[in-house]
Design an enzyme around this catalytic site. Structure first.
Site: not given
Ligand code: AMP
Length: 119
Positions: A100, A104, A106
């Site tokens: 995404v 962010h 985690h």
């Molecule tokens: P990254 O791979 O670091 O970009 O992490 C993106 C995170 O967003 C992943 O852990 C997904 O599970 C999480 N994610 C994707 N869609 C949503 C959503 N609608 N609400 C909350 N988390 C999400």
């Protein structure tokens, strides 16, 4: 690279899709990951349009950076992760495994998390 405001976290910030909120202030939103990789998996995001940790720490204001840092212990407290510990991850770009393109952090815990990096 320019910020793409069609990403899922931008939609959450605009209220177009729901999230399970943990903490919010003027600059920051924290919510539960929708596809948790551990018993506790939270995400902390700035409200501003930053692509990744590099963009954020280069271009965000001091107030935004401070707010995001201060949000970490608030989320850790809310999720009662302080005693047993947790892992903080910021993926960036293709090699970092970022899916995404809105910065962010985690916050992952609730069990012993495995090796930091796999081969
Ligand atoms: P990254 O791979 O670091 O970009 O992490 C993106 C995170 O967003 C992943 O852990 C997904 O599970 C999480 N994610 C994707 N869609 C949503 C959503 N609608 N609400 C909350 N988390 C999400």
């Amino acid at each position: 690279m320019t910020y793409d405001d069609k990403n899922v976290f931008a939609k959450i910030l605009r209220g177009e899709i729901p999230s399970k909120k943990i903490y919010e202030d003027e600059f920051v939103l924290a919510f539960h990951d929708a596809f948790p990789k551990a018993p506790v998996h939270a995400l902390i995001i700035p409200k501003g349009p930053y692509i990744d940790i590099d963009d954020f720490n280069s271009n965000a204001s001091d107030a935004e950076i401070l707010a995001l840092s201060r949000a970490i212990p608030k989320v850790v407290d809310a999720l009662e992760l302080g005693n047993k510990g947790f892992r903080t991850i910021a993926n960036a770009g293709a090699n970092g495994g970022q899916e995404v393109p809105h910065f962010h952090l985690h916050i992952i815990g609730g069990k012993v998390i495995g090796p930091m990096v796999q081969g």
